[in-house]
Design a protein around this motif. Structure first.
Motif, PDB file in Angstrom:
ATOM      1  N   CYS A  29      -5.312  -4.048   5.322  1.00 19.86           N
ATOM      2  CA  CYS A  29      -4.953  -3.426   6.429  1.00 19.86           C
ATOM      3  C   CYS A  29      -3.786  -3.973   7.369  1.00 19.86           C
ATOM      4  N   GLN A  30      -3.269  -3.332   8.310  1.00 15.52           N
ATOM      5  CA  GLN A  30      -2.136  -3.540   8.885  1.00 15.52           C
ATOM      6  C   GLN A  30      -2.224  -4.770   9.652  1.00 15.52           C
ATOM      7  N   HIS A  31      -3.529  -5.463  10.161  1.00 15.75           N
ATOM      8  CA  HIS A  31      -3.445  -6.288  10.866  1.00 15.75           C
ATOM      9  C   HIS A  31      -3.431  -7.547   9.910  1.00 15.75           C
ATOM     10  N   CYS A  32      -3.803  -7.798   8.827  1.00 20.53           N
ATOM     11  CA  CYS A  32      -3.879  -8.610   7.745  1.00 20.53           C
ATOM     12  C   CYS A  32      -2.459  -8.887   7.483  1.00 20.53           C
ATOM     13  N   ASN A  36      -0.531 -12.219   7.797  1.00 18.92           N
ATOM     14  CA  ASN A  36       0.137 -13.209   6.762  1.00 18.92           C
ATOM     15  C   ASN A  36       1.665 -12.727   6.299  1.00 18.92           C
ATOM     16  N   GLY A  37       2.215 -11.805   6.851  1.00 20.33           N
ATOM     17  CA  GLY A  37       3.808 -11.465   6.624  1.00 20.33           C
ATOM     18  C   GLY A  37       3.824 -11.054   5.250  1.00 20.33           C
ATOM     19  N   GLY A  38       2.883 -10.265   4.666  1.00 20.77           N
ATOM     20  CA  GLY A  38       2.914  -9.692   3.200  1.00 20.77           C
ATOM     21  C   GLY A  38       2.382  -8.541   3.198  1.00 20.77           C
ATOM     22  N   ALA A  39       1.925  -8.202   1.941  1.00 19.82           N
ATOM     23  CA  ALA A  39       1.206  -6.811   1.641  1.00 19.82           C
ATOM     24  C   ALA A  39      -0.098  -6.911   1.815  1.00 19.82           C
ATOM     25  N   VAL A  40      -0.834  -8.186   1.568  1.00 16.00           N
ATOM     26  CA  VAL A  40      -2.173  -8.431   1.704  1.00 16.00           C
ATOM     27  C   VAL A  40      -2.436  -9.470   2.516  1.00 16.00           C
ATOM     28  N   GLY A  41      -3.371  -9.738   2.811  1.00 22.33           N
ATOM     29  CA  GLY A  41      -4.181 -10.830   3.378  1.00 22.33           C
ATOM     30  C   GLY A  41      -5.524 -11.516   2.794  1.00 22.33           C
TER      31      GLY A  41
END
Length: 51
Positions: A29-32, A36-41
């Motif tokens: 999701c956009q929040h994660c 995290n500053g990346g594509a996934v959290g």
């Protein structure tokens, strides 16, 4: 018990966790992504033990 260790890419920050994870998951999701500053959290959960 298993010990897991890791670090940031440059190595200035390191961590070590002893124990087992109940679960591990990735979120897109956009929040994660922003958090995290990346594509996934990524996150994991385990039982708390006194240090």
């Amino acid at each position: 018990m298993t010990t897991y260790s890791g670090s940031c890419l440059c190595g200035k920050v390191t961590f070590e966790v002893t124990g087992e994870f109940d679960r591990f998951y990735l979120c897109h999701c956009q929040h994660c992504q922003k958090d995290n500053g990346g594509a996934v959290g990524g996150a994991s959960r385990g039982s708390r033990q006194p240090a």
